[in-house]
Design a protein around this motif. Structure first.
Motif, PDB file in Angstrom:
ATOM      1  N   PRO A  60       0.807  -1.234   0.000  1.00  0.00           N
ATOM      2  CA  PRO A  60       0.000   0.000   0.000  1.00  0.00           C
ATOM      3  C   PRO A  60       0.834   1.276   0.000  1.00  0.00           C
ATOM      4  CG  PRO A  60      -0.863  -1.579   1.586  1.00  0.00           C
ATOM      5  CD  PRO A  60       0.444  -2.128   1.116  1.00  0.00           C
ATOM      6  N   GLN A  61       2.070   1.207   0.525  1.00  0.00           N
ATOM      7  CA  GLN A  61       2.875   2.431   0.567  1.00  0.00           C
ATOM      8  C   GLN A  61       3.292   2.923  -0.817  1.00  0.00           C
ATOM      9  OE1 GLN A  61       3.680  -0.448   2.173  1.00  0.00           O
ATOM     10  NE2 GLN A  61       5.891  -0.753   2.348  1.00  0.00           N
ATOM     11  N   LEU A  62       3.198   2.071  -1.808  1.00  0.00           N
ATOM     12  CA  LEU A  62       3.380   2.533  -3.190  1.00  0.00           C
ATOM     13  C   LEU A  62       2.009   3.003  -3.664  1.00  0.00           C
ATOM     14  CD1 LEU A  62       5.718  -0.194  -4.772  1.00  0.00           C
ATOM     15  CD2 LEU A  62       6.331   1.869  -3.511  1.00  0.00           C
ATOM     16  N   ASP A  63       1.755   4.281  -3.585  1.00  0.00           N
ATOM     17  CA  ASP A  63       0.412   4.821  -3.784  1.00  0.00           C
ATOM     18  C   ASP A  63       0.097   4.980  -5.266  1.00  0.00           C
ATOM     19  OD1 ASP A  63      -2.047   5.888  -3.492  1.00  0.00           O
ATOM     20  OD2 ASP A  63      -1.378   7.832  -2.719  1.00  0.00           O
ATOM     21  N   PHE A  64      -0.614   3.986  -5.805  1.00  0.00           N
ATOM     22  CA  PHE A  64      -1.029   4.045  -7.205  1.00  0.00           C
ATOM     23  C   PHE A  64      -2.436   4.612  -7.363  1.00  0.00           C
ATOM     24  CE2 PHE A  64       2.256   0.714  -7.436  1.00  0.00           C
ATOM     25  CZ  PHE A  64       2.979   1.163  -8.524  1.00  0.00           C
ATOM     26  N   GLY A  65      -3.129   4.856  -6.264  1.00  0.00           N
ATOM     27  CA  GLY A  65      -4.498   5.321  -6.363  1.00  0.00           C
ATOM     28  C   GLY A  65      -5.461   4.159  -6.503  1.00  0.00           C
TER      29      GLY A  65
END
Length: 296
Positions: free
Chosen positions: A171-176
């Protein structure tokens, strides 16, 4: 009259072109193999092998005998399969396994083997599919659960299962919340299977066709390491979601929605098309049943 054990020794010596390798395959000694071959040659009154420095090769009469030896051994295998109870089967099954299977249904297979064939010991080695294919051809493995099929006449392939491949991230890689385009995916390192495997090649080809700047591709033979790197937010992994189902359900990882699709990974139970395939054939059929239960 040549007994079945002598014909088995002869078959493996002819197949492996080596007294030493035949002895290792049959769990005996090289002198014992030499004595069996010498006794056969004396009984038939012909030379069966041409001896070389580090190998042997069949003579014309040896090639004739190999045909009959294969018939006898195949008939013995058929007889055991038809008559003997599973509990009477004994020995060691040298099994190669792709790590994807380790993370999904391998433990259920081991339990089923223990219940069905209590006299059989399963010797497991985890490796990538190209290495297991080579080990099967070299007769170093009896059976392998690998990415297949391996289209060679010397190997038998039974379909096991297939897994879809997804782009998975922490989740910390915020792709939307919506669909993620390929250019956004490749802003991060891509983590996947080793370079000499089909999934890596298919991913590499997809990225090459995209005309995007080459991304950082981290290949790794350890799925556990791939999962750990993804959990740490190092990059996006491309693996089957089944491997990380618990992490997805707990919210530690998420499957990204994208149009960048990759082919499913198909696995087969593959073993040598040999007259004395022995434990490999029934174990392969049992694996198919276990894998099918997991997909029911």
């Amino acid at each position: 009259m040549a007994d079945l054990r002598s014909l088995e020794v002869f078959y493996w010596t002819a197949t492996l072109c080596s007294f030493r390798q035949a002895a290792e395959r049959l769990n005996t000694t090289q002198p014992a193999v030499s004595q069996r071959i010498a006794a056969l040659e004396e009984e038939f009154g012909v030379k069966l092998f041409e001896r070389r420095a580090r190998s042997v090769c069949l003579t014309a009469k040896g090639r004739d005998l190999l045909v009959y030896a294969e018939r006898f051994l195949r008939l013995r295998t058929e007889m055991m399969a038809a008559i003997a109870s599973p509990g009477a089967m004994k020995g060691v099954l040298r099994l190669g396994v792709s790590e994807t299977i380790v993370h999904t249904w391998l433990m259920r297979f081991i339990e089923a083997m223990s219940q069905t064939y209590p006299g059989v010991t399963v010797d497991i080695s985890v490796d990538i599919s190209p290495n297991m294919r080579d080990a099967l051809l070299a007769r170093e493995l009896d059976l392998a659960f690998l990415v297949g099929p391996i289209t060679m006449p010397s190997l038998v392939n039974l379909p096991l299962c297939s897994y879809s491949v997804a782009w998975i991230a922490a989740p910390q890689l915020d792709f939307g919340p919506g669909e993620v385009a390929l250019p956004d995916l490749v802003r991060f390192p891509i983590i996947t299977y080793p370079k000499n495997t089909n999934p890596y090649v298919q991913l590499h080809d997809l990225l090459a066709r995209s005309n995007l700047p080459p991304p950082r591709l981290y290949s790794n033979a350890s799925l556990s390491t791939i999962v750990r790197m993804t959990l740490e937010g190092i990059g996006v992994c491309v693996i089957p979601p089944e491997i990380v189902r618990r992490e997805i359900e707990s919210g530690q990882l998420r499957v990204l929605t994208t149009q960048a699709r990759l082919p499913d990974i198909g696995f087969t139970a593959t073993y040598a098309n040999a007259p004395d395939c022995g434990l490999a054939a029934p174990a392969a059929r049992l694996a198919c049943a276990v894998a099918g239960q997991g997909h029911a």
